[in-house]
Design an enzyme around this catalytic site. Structure first.
Site, mmCIF file in Angstrom:
data_model
loop_
_atom_site.group_PDB
_atom_site.id
_atom_site.type_symbol
_atom_site.label_atom_id
_atom_site.label_comp_id
_atom_site.label_asym_id
_atom_site.label_seq_id
_atom_site.Cartn_x
_atom_site.Cartn_y
_atom_site.Cartn_z
ATOM 1 N N HIS A 125 -10.173 -52.012 7.070
ATOM 2 C CA HIS A 125 -8.839 -52.135 7.635
ATOM 3 C C HIS A 125 -7.949 -52.942 6.699
ATOM 4 O O HIS A 125 -8.398 -53.560 5.729
ATOM 5 C CB HIS A 125 -8.916 -52.779 9.019
ATOM 6 C CG HIS A 125 -9.491 -51.870 10.058
ATOM 7 N ND1 HIS A 125 -9.514 -52.182 11.397
ATOM 8 C CD2 HIS A 125 -10.071 -50.641 9.964
ATOM 9 C CE1 HIS A 125 -10.070 -51.201 12.081
ATOM 10 N NE2 HIS A 125 -10.421 -50.255 11.231
ATOM 11 N N GLU A 166 -6.306 -55.777 6.998
ATOM 12 C CA GLU A 166 -6.555 -57.214 6.883
ATOM 13 C C GLU A 166 -7.725 -57.498 5.952
ATOM 14 O O GLU A 166 -7.689 -58.450 5.163
ATOM 15 C CB GLU A 166 -6.839 -57.813 8.272
ATOM 16 C CG GLU A 166 -5.703 -57.649 9.266
ATOM 17 C CD GLU A 166 -5.852 -56.420 10.142
ATOM 18 O OE1 GLU A 166 -5.589 -56.511 11.339
ATOM 19 O OE2 GLU A 166 -6.237 -55.341 9.609
ATOM 20 N N TRP A 197 11.891 -15.809 3.438
ATOM 21 C CA TRP A 197 12.311 -17.183 3.190
ATOM 22 C C TRP A 197 13.811 -17.353 3.360
ATOM 23 O O TRP A 197 14.616 -16.594 2.827
ATOM 24 C CB TRP A 197 11.897 -17.625 1.787
ATOM 25 C CG TRP A 197 10.412 -17.631 1.589
ATOM 26 C CD1 TRP A 197 9.704 -16.855 0.712
ATOM 27 C CD2 TRP A 197 9.459 -18.418 2.293
ATOM 28 N NE1 TRP A 197 8.363 -17.120 0.831
ATOM 29 C CE2 TRP A 197 8.176 -18.079 1.797
ATOM 30 C CE3 TRP A 197 9.548 -19.379 3.303
ATOM 31 C CZ2 TRP A 197 7.005 -18.661 2.266
ATOM 32 C CZ3 TRP A 197 8.382 -19.965 3.779
ATOM 33 C CH2 TRP A 197 7.139 -19.604 3.261
ATOM 34 N N ARG A 233 3.348 -31.359 6.464
ATOM 35 C CA ARG A 233 2.056 -30.884 6.980
ATOM 36 C C ARG A 233 0.930 -31.852 6.620
ATOM 37 O O ARG A 233 0.011 -32.074 7.407
ATOM 38 C CB ARG A 233 1.747 -29.490 6.431
ATOM 39 C CG ARG A 233 2.599 -28.390 7.009
ATOM 40 C CD ARG A 233 2.213 -27.035 6.421
ATOM 41 N NE ARG A 233 3.036 -25.958 6.954
ATOM 42 C CZ ARG A 233 2.920 -24.687 6.615
ATOM 43 N NH1 ARG A 233 1.995 -24.325 5.719
ATOM 44 N NH2 ARG A 233 3.703 -23.766 7.139
ATOM 45 N N THR A 238 4.531 -15.011 15.707
ATOM 46 C CA THR A 238 4.658 -15.558 14.356
ATOM 47 C C THR A 238 3.455 -15.167 13.498
ATOM 48 O O THR A 238 3.595 -14.792 12.330
ATOM 49 C CB THR A 238 4.792 -17.094 14.405
ATOM 50 O OG1 THR A 238 6.014 -17.428 15.059
ATOM 51 C CG2 THR A 238 4.803 -17.694 13.012
ATOM 52 N N ASP A 296 4.049 -12.636 10.458
ATOM 53 C CA ASP A 296 4.098 -13.327 9.160
ATOM 54 C C ASP A 296 2.733 -13.565 8.518
ATOM 55 O O ASP A 296 2.652 -13.838 7.324
ATOM 56 C CB ASP A 296 4.791 -14.690 9.313
ATOM 57 C CG ASP A 296 6.245 -14.561 9.714
ATOM 58 O OD1 ASP A 296 6.794 -13.452 9.608
ATOM 59 O OD2 ASP A 296 6.836 -15.578 10.126
ATOM 60 N N GLU A 343 5.999 -25.131 14.830
ATOM 61 C CA GLU A 343 6.643 -24.355 13.780
ATOM 62 C C GLU A 343 6.692 -22.884 14.151
ATOM 63 O O GLU A 343 6.769 -22.012 13.289
ATOM 64 C CB GLU A 343 5.879 -24.563 12.450
ATOM 65 C CG GLU A 343 6.725 -24.348 11.216
ATOM 66 C CD GLU A 343 5.930 -24.571 9.938
ATOM 67 O OE1 GLU A 343 5.286 -23.624 9.463
ATOM 68 O OE2 GLU A 343 5.972 -25.692 9.411
ATOM 69 N N GLY A 363 8.025 -19.390 16.525
ATOM 70 C CA GLY A 363 9.296 -18.685 16.651
ATOM 71 C C GLY A 363 10.171 -19.302 17.730
ATOM 72 O O GLY A 363 9.822 -20.319 18.341
#
Length: 338
Positions: free
Chosen positions: A44, A46, A169, A183, A195, A199, A281, A283
């Site tokens: 971690h 610290e 695009w 992402r 989608t 695509d 992300e 339609g």
């Protein structure tokens, strides 16, 4: 504390399910050690900050700053509060209280019981914002939800006619690279059936170095052909459906009731998978469903320098505009949910 926040941001996308944490050790108004949490299961912030101090004898006279309450329980690593006590550090400055019930208030309590002088709430708003994903997950019992789409100058997100199963695009290469950076920072990405069919997207991180998000696909009737790229099993993929089907390696089918609020059910199942952040992300239909149910935190909307004249209209959304940035000929607008 600002330096703690700056350091913590280095871990964005690599610490899940842990929060973003940075820490500095100060002696006589000078930073003598610093570190951040780099990956779940590793040291971690610290620990890294304390270990970076060359003269360990100075720790008993130093102050340690950390943007999130030090942990007090044994997980994959020992508790940071215990280390602070063992090293004899008596002054501890904390930004945010940890919302995780395993930690919340217990780290501070342990430090105080061992004669540490603890100051809390320093730059608390900024520290809370840094860990907005972590706080949303524990506070609202759902992921932090980012809506993302690109629209044309005349307000369309896709043309009426397409000749190939790949995206048309709207934005330039720099804007698309930025999306891949996003992402790499978020834990999951979601799209709808249409989608994927139209695509055939990969939904992976390719134009940026980093992890690919968990792919989440809404496919009520399992219409998506099995040769679609999302079924390549290279990345963990969750298919939300109403039809029972056997799970495979990296491919999980989750059944929900499509006659009820699907967005809340999706958030519930993602919490079961310990997903703290989600990019939607898909339609217009998928995006508008989240908007209509007021289940979003941030919207990132690109406007490209092109026209479709007809096609699928972009979603309708209202929110607090916090920025608008120009990326070559594109514009990126960011909204927060009021």
């Amino acid at each position: 504390m600002r330096r703690c926040i700056q350091l913590a941001k280095n871990g964005l996308g690599t610490t899940y399910p842990n929060p973003l944490v940075g820490s500095v050790v100060v002696y006589k108004d000078k930073i003598i050690g610093e570190g951040w949490h780099k990956q779940s299961g590793k040291s971690h912030a610290e620990v890294n900050a304390i270990n970076s101090v060359k003269n360990q004898k100075l720790l008993t006279k130093a102050t340690i700053y950390v943007n999130l309450e030090p942990c007090s329980h044994f997980g994959k690593t020992p508790p940071c509060a215990n280390l602070i006590i063992e090293k004899g550090i008596k002054n501890v400055v904390i930004g945010s209280k940890d919302p995780n019930p395993k930690v919340s208030g217990k780290g501070v309590k342990l430090l105080k019981e061992n004669s540490c002088n603890v100051i809390q709430g320093v730059l608390e708003k900024e520290c809370n914002d840094l860990n907005k994903r972590f706080f949303t997950f524990f506070g609202k019992k759902r992921p932090y939800i980012i809506l993302k789409w690109a629209e044309t100058l005349d307000g369309f997100i896709s043309p009426k006619f397409k000749t190939k199963k790949k995206p048309v695009w709207i934005t330039n290469k720099n804007s698309r690279q930025l999306v891949h950076q996003w992402r790499s920072q978020e834990q999951a990405i979601l799209v709808g059936t249409n989608t994927v069919i139209k695509d055939n997207p990969c939904l992976t991180t390719r134009d940026w170095i980093g992890c690919s998000p968990i792919r989440v696909v809404i496919d009520k009737k399992l219409k998506i052909p099995f040769d679609a790229t999302i079924f390549d099993c290279n990345i963990k993929t969750i298919v939300v459906t109403e039809i029972k089907k056997e799970n495979k390696l990296n491919l999980t089918y989750q059944i929900i009731d499509f006659s009820k609020n699907i967005t809340h059910q999706i958030c519930d199942l993602l919490c079961e998978h310990k997903v703290q952040s989600l990019i939607v992300e898909g339609g217009t239909k998928t995006l508008q469903t989240f908007i209509n149910h007021n289940l979003w935190d941030e919207a990132r909307i690109f406007r490209g320098n092109t026209l479709f004249y007809e096609g699928t209209k972009a979603p309708t959304i209202k929110g607090q505009e916090i920025s608008e940035t120009k990326i070559e000929q594109d514009f990126l607008k960011i909204l927060l949910n009021d």
